[in-house]
Write an enzyme that holds these catalytic residues in place. Structure first.
Site, PDB file in Angstrom:
ATOM      1  N   ASP A 108       0.958  -1.384   0.027  1.00  0.00           N
ATOM      2  CA  ASP A 108      -0.069   0.065   0.031  1.00  0.00           C
ATOM      3  C   ASP A 108       0.895   1.128  -0.122  1.00  0.00           C
ATOM      4  O   ASP A 108       0.543   2.210   0.595  1.00  0.00           O
ATOM      5  CB  ASP A 108      -0.787  -0.112   1.234  1.00  0.00           C
ATOM      6  CG  ASP A 108      -2.000   0.889   1.335  1.00  0.00           C
ATOM      7  OD1 ASP A 108      -2.065   1.500   0.068  1.00  0.00           O
ATOM      8  OD2 ASP A 108      -2.817   0.851   2.130  1.00  0.00           O
ATOM      9  N   CYS A 120     -23.380  -7.889   2.955  1.00  0.00           N
ATOM     10  CA  CYS A 120     -22.629  -6.924   3.213  1.00  0.00           C
ATOM     11  C   CYS A 120     -23.415  -5.788   2.569  1.00  0.00           C
ATOM     12  O   CYS A 120     -23.092  -4.535   3.304  1.00  0.00           O
ATOM     13  CB  CYS A 120     -21.304  -7.239   2.581  1.00  0.00           C
ATOM     14  SG  CYS A 120     -21.481  -7.430   0.947  1.00  0.00           S
ATOM     15  N   CYS A 177     -25.950 -13.770  -1.920  1.00  0.00           N
ATOM     16  CA  CYS A 177     -25.996 -13.142  -0.875  1.00  0.00           C
ATOM     17  C   CYS A 177     -25.830 -11.688  -0.991  1.00  0.00           C
ATOM     18  O   CYS A 177     -24.814 -11.544  -1.789  1.00  0.00           O
ATOM     19  CB  CYS A 177     -24.535 -13.834  -0.207  1.00  0.00           C
ATOM     20  SG  CYS A 177     -24.111 -13.143   1.468  1.00  0.00           S
ATOM     21  N   CYS A 180     -24.062  -2.515   5.474  1.00  0.00           N
ATOM     22  CA  CYS A 180     -23.498  -1.026   5.429  1.00  0.00           C
ATOM     23  C   CYS A 180     -24.233  -0.028   6.192  1.00  0.00           C
ATOM     24  O   CYS A 180     -25.363   0.354   5.804  1.00  0.00           O
ATOM     25  CB  CYS A 180     -22.853  -0.854   4.084  1.00  0.00           C
ATOM     26  SG  CYS A 180     -22.303   0.594   4.220  1.00  0.00           S
ATOM     27  N   CYS A 210     -20.166 -11.363   6.491  1.00  0.00           N
ATOM     28  CA  CYS A 210     -19.684 -12.260   5.384  1.00  0.00           C
ATOM     29  C   CYS A 210     -19.668 -13.551   5.625  1.00  0.00           C
ATOM     30  O   CYS A 210     -18.817 -13.907   6.814  1.00  0.00           O
ATOM     31  CB  CYS A 210     -18.337 -11.627   4.758  1.00  0.00           C
ATOM     32  SG  CYS A 210     -17.934 -12.641   3.437  1.00  0.00           S
ATOM     33  N   CYS A 213     -18.375   5.889   3.273  1.00  0.00           N
ATOM     34  CA  CYS A 213     -17.856   4.763   3.971  1.00  0.00           C
ATOM     35  C   CYS A 213     -17.179   4.939   5.276  1.00  0.00           C
ATOM     36  O   CYS A 213     -16.459   6.325   5.352  1.00  0.00           O
ATOM     37  CB  CYS A 213     -16.750   4.037   2.986  1.00  0.00           C
ATOM     38  SG  CYS A 213     -15.783   2.727   3.743  1.00  0.00           S
TER      39      CYS A 213
HETATM   40  C1  B12 Z   1      -8.535   3.864  -1.363  1.00  0.00           C
HETATM   41  C2  B12 Z   1      -8.509   2.665  -0.698  1.00  0.00           C
HETATM   42  C3  B12 Z   1      -9.801   2.707   0.612  1.00  0.00           C
HETATM   43  C4  B12 Z   1     -10.943   3.609   0.466  1.00  0.00           C
HETATM   44  C5  B12 Z   1     -11.804   3.007  -0.908  1.00  0.00           C
HETATM   45  C6  B12 Z   1     -12.368   1.711  -0.716  1.00  0.00           C
HETATM   46  C7  B12 Z   1     -12.785   1.108  -2.045  1.00  0.00           C
HETATM   47  N1  B12 Z   1     -13.347  -0.037  -2.090  1.00  0.00           N
HETATM   48  O1  B12 Z   1     -12.204   1.472  -3.217  1.00  0.00           O
HETATM   49  C8  B12 Z   1     -11.462   3.469   1.882  1.00  0.00           C
HETATM   50  C9  B12 Z   1     -10.754   4.447   2.662  1.00  0.00           C
HETATM   51  C10 B12 Z   1     -13.084   3.830   1.622  1.00  0.00           C
HETATM   52  C11 B12 Z   1     -10.902   2.109   2.180  1.00  0.00           C
HETATM   53  C12 B12 Z   1     -11.635   1.364   2.990  1.00  0.00           C
HETATM   54  C13 B12 Z   1     -11.182  -0.050   3.454  1.00  0.00           C
HETATM   55  N2  B12 Z   1      -9.961  -0.255   2.906  1.00  0.00           N
HETATM   56 CO1  B12 Z   1      -8.790   0.008   1.838  1.00  0.00          CO
HETATM   57  N3  B12 Z   1      -7.590   0.678   0.464  1.00  0.00           N
HETATM   58  C14 B12 Z   1      -7.594   1.574  -0.628  1.00  0.00           C
HETATM   59  C15 B12 Z   1      -6.491   1.528  -1.675  1.00  0.00           C
HETATM   60  C16 B12 Z   1      -5.293   2.570  -1.198  1.00  0.00           C
HETATM   61  C17 B12 Z   1      -6.594   1.693  -2.880  1.00  0.00           C
HETATM   62  C18 B12 Z   1      -8.164   1.046  -3.392  1.00  0.00           C
HETATM   63  C19 B12 Z   1      -8.593   1.416  -4.514  1.00  0.00           C
HETATM   64  O2  B12 Z   1      -7.596   1.698  -5.638  1.00  0.00           O
HETATM   65  N4  B12 Z   1      -9.875   1.582  -4.905  1.00  0.00           N
HETATM   66  C20 B12 Z   1     -10.689   2.189  -6.061  1.00  0.00           C
HETATM   67  C21 B12 Z   1     -11.303   0.653  -6.466  1.00  0.00           C
HETATM   68  C22 B12 Z   1     -11.933   1.236  -7.750  1.00  0.00           C
HETATM   69  O3  B12 Z   1     -10.270  -0.260  -6.699  1.00  0.00           O
HETATM   70  P1  B12 Z   1     -10.505  -1.711  -6.042  1.00  0.00           P
HETATM   71  O4  B12 Z   1     -11.101  -1.557  -4.704  1.00  0.00           O
HETATM   72  O5  B12 Z   1      -9.033  -2.212  -5.989  1.00  0.00           O
HETATM   73  O6  B12 Z   1     -11.391  -2.515  -6.951  1.00  0.00           O
HETATM   74  C23 B12 Z   1     -10.887  -2.810  -8.205  1.00  0.00           C
HETATM   75  C24 B12 Z   1     -10.739  -4.283  -8.000  1.00  0.00           C
HETATM   76  O7  B12 Z   1     -11.453  -4.924  -7.180  1.00  0.00           O
HETATM   77  C25 B12 Z   1     -10.368  -4.633  -9.599  1.00  0.00           C
HETATM   78  N5  B12 Z   1     -10.719  -6.081  -9.619  1.00  0.00           N
HETATM   79  C26 B12 Z   1     -10.982  -6.956  -8.801  1.00  0.00           C
HETATM   80  N6  B12 Z   1     -10.811  -8.298  -9.129  1.00  0.00           N
HETATM   81  C27 B12 Z   1     -10.564  -8.333 -10.539  1.00  0.00           C
HETATM   82  C28 B12 Z   1     -10.001  -9.174 -11.470  1.00  0.00           C
HETATM   83  C29 B12 Z   1      -9.547  -9.223 -12.348  1.00  0.00           C
HETATM   84  C30 B12 Z   1      -9.149  -9.996 -13.306  1.00  0.00           C
HETATM   85  C31 B12 Z   1      -9.283  -7.505 -12.628  1.00  0.00           C
HETATM   86  C32 B12 Z   1      -8.897  -7.135 -14.192  1.00  0.00           C
HETATM   87  C33 B12 Z   1      -9.798  -6.491 -11.785  1.00  0.00           C
HETATM   88  C34 B12 Z   1     -10.212  -7.005 -10.896  1.00  0.00           C
HETATM   89  O8  B12 Z   1     -11.725  -3.983 -10.230  1.00  0.00           O
HETATM   90  C35 B12 Z   1     -12.044  -2.732  -9.335  1.00  0.00           C
HETATM   91  C36 B12 Z   1     -11.883  -1.675 -10.250  1.00  0.00           C
HETATM   92  O9  B12 Z   1     -10.833  -1.558 -11.046  1.00  0.00           O
HETATM   93  C37 B12 Z   1      -6.139   0.012  -1.432  1.00  0.00           C
HETATM   94  C38 B12 Z   1      -4.526  -0.285  -1.585  1.00  0.00           C
HETATM   95  C39 B12 Z   1      -4.102  -0.390  -3.033  1.00  0.00           C
HETATM   96  N7  B12 Z   1      -3.150   0.389  -3.371  1.00  0.00           N
HETATM   97  O10 B12 Z   1      -4.993  -0.949  -3.713  1.00  0.00           O
HETATM   98  C40 B12 Z   1      -6.588  -0.226   0.179  1.00  0.00           C
HETATM   99  C41 B12 Z   1      -7.031  -1.719   0.415  1.00  0.00           C
HETATM  100  C42 B12 Z   1      -8.175  -1.917  -0.844  1.00  0.00           C
HETATM  101  N8  B12 Z   1      -7.800  -1.391   1.633  1.00  0.00           N
HETATM  102  C43 B12 Z   1      -7.861  -2.393   2.544  1.00  0.00           C
HETATM  103  C44 B12 Z   1      -8.648  -2.462   3.657  1.00  0.00           C
HETATM  104  C45 B12 Z   1      -8.199  -3.559   4.720  1.00  0.00           C
HETATM  105  C46 B12 Z   1      -9.454  -1.549   3.896  1.00  0.00           C
HETATM  106  C47 B12 Z   1     -10.575  -1.609   5.046  1.00  0.00           C
HETATM  107  C48 B12 Z   1     -11.124  -3.170   5.429  1.00  0.00           C
HETATM  108  C49 B12 Z   1     -10.360  -0.961   6.388  1.00  0.00           C
HETATM  109  C50 B12 Z   1     -11.254  -0.772   7.307  1.00  0.00           C
HETATM  110  N9  B12 Z   1     -11.455  -1.931   8.058  1.00  0.00           N
HETATM  111  O11 B12 Z   1     -11.737   0.256   7.701  1.00  0.00           O
HETATM  112  C51 B12 Z   1     -12.037  -0.943   4.412  1.00  0.00           C
HETATM  113  C52 B12 Z   1     -12.792  -1.592   3.358  1.00  0.00           C
HETATM  114  C53 B12 Z   1     -13.852  -1.053   2.651  1.00  0.00           C
HETATM  115  C54 B12 Z   1     -14.341  -1.727   1.444  1.00  0.00           C
HETATM  116  N10 B12 Z   1     -15.415  -2.411   1.803  1.00  0.00           N
HETATM  117  O12 B12 Z   1     -13.727  -1.785   0.171  1.00  0.00           O
HETATM  118  C55 B12 Z   1      -6.997  -3.579   1.993  1.00  0.00           C
HETATM  119  C56 B12 Z   1      -7.920  -4.584   1.586  1.00  0.00           C
HETATM  120  C57 B12 Z   1      -7.389  -6.119   1.553  1.00  0.00           C
HETATM  121  C58 B12 Z   1      -8.632  -7.005   1.140  1.00  0.00           C
HETATM  122  N11 B12 Z   1      -8.810  -8.168   1.727  1.00  0.00           N
HETATM  123  O13 B12 Z   1      -9.350  -6.591   0.351  1.00  0.00           O
HETATM  124  C59 B12 Z   1      -6.167  -2.753   0.874  1.00  0.00           C
HETATM  125  C60 B12 Z   1      -5.751  -3.628  -0.151  1.00  0.00           C
HETATM  126  C61 B12 Z   1      -4.842  -2.317   1.720  1.00  0.00           C
HETATM  127  C62 B12 Z   1      -3.784  -3.443   1.929  1.00  0.00           C
HETATM  128  N12 B12 Z   1      -2.707  -3.430   1.321  1.00  0.00           N
HETATM  129  O14 B12 Z   1      -4.108  -4.470   2.445  1.00  0.00           O
HETATM  130  N13 B12 Z   1      -9.929   1.777   1.305  1.00  0.00           N
END
Ligand code: B12
Length: 324
Positions: A144, A208, A205, A212, A262, A228
């Site tokens: 991260d 979640c 399911c 929320c 979950c 969130c």
């Molecule tokens: C910004 C961020 C947040 C933001 C936005 C959350 C969100 N859902 O986007 C906030 C502050 C709200 C947040 C909250 C939390 N976060 Co956060 N967060 C991040 C961060 C820095 C970036 C995430 C991001 O880019 N979001 C934008 C969305 C669009 O991207 P995304 O969630 O990654 O979704 C993409 C993927 O899922 C992708 N995808 C999924 N599967 C696949 C498969 C394929 C083949 C492809 C092509 C794409 C794909 O498609 C989505 C769109 O592109 C990451 C670390 C990182 N560098 O990734 C940690 C991270 C996601 N967070 C983490 C955690 C632990 C949390 C919390 C649980 C913390 C808490 N207990 O309070 C909550 C959970 C909320 C939730 N349900 O998501 C962990 C998640 C671990 C996990 N098991 O998933 C991460 C990975 C940090 C880490 N290094 O562990 N977070």
């Protein structure tokens, strides 16, 4: 969940030589990671993010709120060679967070800062890899701390799937895991077969989505961060509106509600109060903690991310709720 300075480095060194046995090197990387206590590990061969368009749509919808770093580093997330020149493969790992019951601090932030723990484990993995890899190979550890779409890479490495709550769910371990990566310019072999990127593993399911407390899910996997409670208590830097404050319900750092309901996350259930002292902070103490005391108290904790002003603001909101 952290800001970082993007390292937009251009090529500064020649690419790594081709390894003699990329399959064996990948196996070694995965074995070393599991040996470090990670609950899942896998290697993806590739460097382009396939889910970047979804990421861009999240930003274009304004769902990132005040997290300006996500916009600033948006382009860098398209491709891993923006972080490590000539990147060809990624080792992805998942680490289980402390178990525990209800408290006002989210589980991933209890105990040692996960950035430190994951980084330490991955550095040990890199040390093993260096011994077996050809000279001139390069590695970069990320927890991260770099513009990497960590959940996407973890899915592609075969660690699990993304559930309706947007979380990477590791079969057998659940979603209470944090992620880390080693980027390399070595052409490692993939350890997962072609990605089954369907979202169907949640079946019908919707626990979640319904649990929320602020209805932050616009659709399955699409979080409006501005609603969130994790964002509001950790990332938001400005003050709360009265409506936002009314949502917090005593939380001081993060929220786990969408994970705790979950079915992939079995015992222990969230209904029991946690015994670990770091599961809950005392809002009275936090509201009057000055900046140096905050820095000292949270020097080795992920709670530091909330900033002194932010955490005091959260504590004041909790106290206002208690006095109502
Ligand atoms: C910004 C961020 C947040 C933001 C936005 C959350 C969100 N859902 O986007 C906030 C502050 C709200 C947040 C909250 C939390 N976060 Co956060 N967060 C991040 C961060 C820095 C970036 C995430 C991001 O880019 N979001 C934008 C969305 C669009 O991207 P995304 O969630 O990654 O979704 C993409 C993927 O899922 C992708 N995808 C999924 N599967 C696949 C498969 C394929 C083949 C492809 C092509 C794409 C794909 O498609 C989505 C769109 O592109 C990451 C670390 C990182 N560098 O990734 C940690 C991270 C996601 N967070 C983490 C955690 C632990 C949390 C919390 C649980 C913390 C808490 N207990 O309070 C909550 C959970 C909320 C939730 N349900 O998501 C962990 C998640 C671990 C996990 N098991 O998933 C991460 C990975 C940090 C880490 N290094 O562990 N977070």
């Amino acid at each position: 969940m952290s800001g970082f300075r993007s390292r937009r480095t251009g090529p500064r060194f020649p690419p790594a030589p081709v390894p003699d046995d990329p399959v064996e090197l990948s196996r070694l990387a995965v074995r070393a990671a599991l040996g470090q206590g990670f609950v899942a590990a896998g290697v993806v061969a590739g460097f382009r993010a396939e889910g970047w368009a979804g990421y861009r749509a999240f930003l274009d919808g304004g769902l990132h709120g005040e997290m300006g770093y996500l916009e600033r580093d948006s382009e860098a997330r398209r491709s891993l060679d923006s972080i490590l020149p000539y990147a060809k493969a990624v080792l992805c790992v998942a680490r289980e967070v402390p178990s525990g019951g209800r408290g006002n601090v989210a589980r991933y932030a209890r105990g040692e800062d996960y950035h430190d723990a994951v980084r330490r484990g991955l550095k040990a993995v890199v040390a093993s890899l260096r011994q077996a890899a050809p000279a001139g190979s390069h590695f970069r550890v990320c927890v991260d701390t770099a513009p990497v779409l960590e959940r996407e890479w973890a899915v592609r490495a075969g660690l699990g799937f993304v559930g309706r709550n947007g979380m990477l769910i590791v079969p057998g371990a659940g979603s209470h895991v944090v992620l880390g990566e080693v980027l390399t310019d070595l052409a490692l072999a993939p350890t997962a077969t072609a990605v089954d990127a369907t979202w169907e593993k949640c079946g019908g399911c919707r626990a979640c989505l319904d649990a929320c407390p602020t209805s932050a899910f616009l659709a399955p996997r699409v979080v409006d961060a501005r609603r969130c409670l994790s964002y509001l208590t950790i990332e938001k830097r400005s003050g709360f509106t009265p409506e936002e404050e009314s949502w917090l319900d005593g939380r001081l750092f993060g929220c786990d509600d969408c994970q705790d309901v979950c079915p992939y996350n079995s015992a222990p259930r969230w209904s029991e109060p946690a015994r670990e002292p770091e599961a809950s902070l005392d809002p009275v103490e936090i509201a009057s903690l000055d900046d140096p005391a905050f820095q000292e108290r949270f020097a080795r904790s992920a709670v530091r991310r909330a900033t002194p002003d932010g955490l005091r603001r959260n504590a004041r909101a909790a106290l206002a709720r208690e006095s109502r």
